[in-house]
Motif scaffolding. Structure first.
Motif, mmCIF file in Angstrom:
data_model
loop_
_atom_site.group_PDB
_atom_site.id
_atom_site.type_symbol
_atom_site.label_atom_id
_atom_site.label_comp_id
_atom_site.label_asym_id
_atom_site.label_seq_id
_atom_site.Cartn_x
_atom_site.Cartn_y
_atom_site.Cartn_z
ATOM 1 N N TYR A 13 2.681 -5.866 2.288
ATOM 2 C CA TYR A 13 2.166 -4.565 1.869
ATOM 3 C C TYR A 13 3.233 -3.523 2.144
ATOM 4 N N ILE A 20 0.700 -3.988 -2.839
ATOM 5 C CA ILE A 20 0.621 -5.267 -2.159
ATOM 6 C C ILE A 20 1.165 -6.333 -3.104
ATOM 7 N N PHE A 69 -4.421 -1.284 5.016
ATOM 8 C CA PHE A 69 -3.826 -2.527 4.523
ATOM 9 C C PHE A 69 -2.815 -3.128 5.504
#
Length: 124
Positions: A13, A20, A69
């Motif tokens: 990421y 991503i 993330f």
């Protein structure tokens, strides 16, 4: 579906560009990319197998903060390919405030590059 393939995944990421990149762990030779919808790109190997997925602006897609993330618990992807379509079902499990939160996403696109029928299941 004529064949089912299963793969382990790895991902990276990039918080700066909020994207991503998810790919299978096995080696493959890149063949072609297909943009399923704006900012969602699926890569195929020379054998026509989906091997990588890139999602741009992923925090906007899932309506969460970018730094979420950095705490991915699991990723599961199922791709079903027919002669006419490619459907993608993605489930990303994030750890947000010490709670596991499922972030599902699905899309379907035309099989304009004529990859063979199959079902692909990937996870990490």
């Amino acid at each position: 579906m004529s064949q089912i393939k299963k793969f382990d995944l790895k991902y990276s990421y990039d918080i700066e560009v909020d994207s991503i990149f998810i790919k299978i762990k096995e080696n493959y030779k890149y063949w072609e990319s297909l943009e399923l919808e704006d900012g969602i790109i699926l890569d195929f190997s020379e054998e026509g197998i989906p091997v990588a997925l890139e999602i741009l602006d992923i925090s906007d897609l899932f309506s969460v903060k970018k730094d979420c993330f950095n705490n991915i618990e699991n990723i599961n992807i199922t791709i079903a390919i027919t002669n006419s379509s490619i459907s993608l079902n993605l489930l990303i499990e994030l750890l947000i405030d010490n709670e596991k939160i499922d972030q599902p996403f699905s899309t379907i696109a035309k099989n304009v590059i004529n990859v063979p029928e199959m079902e692909v299941i990937c996870y990490c």
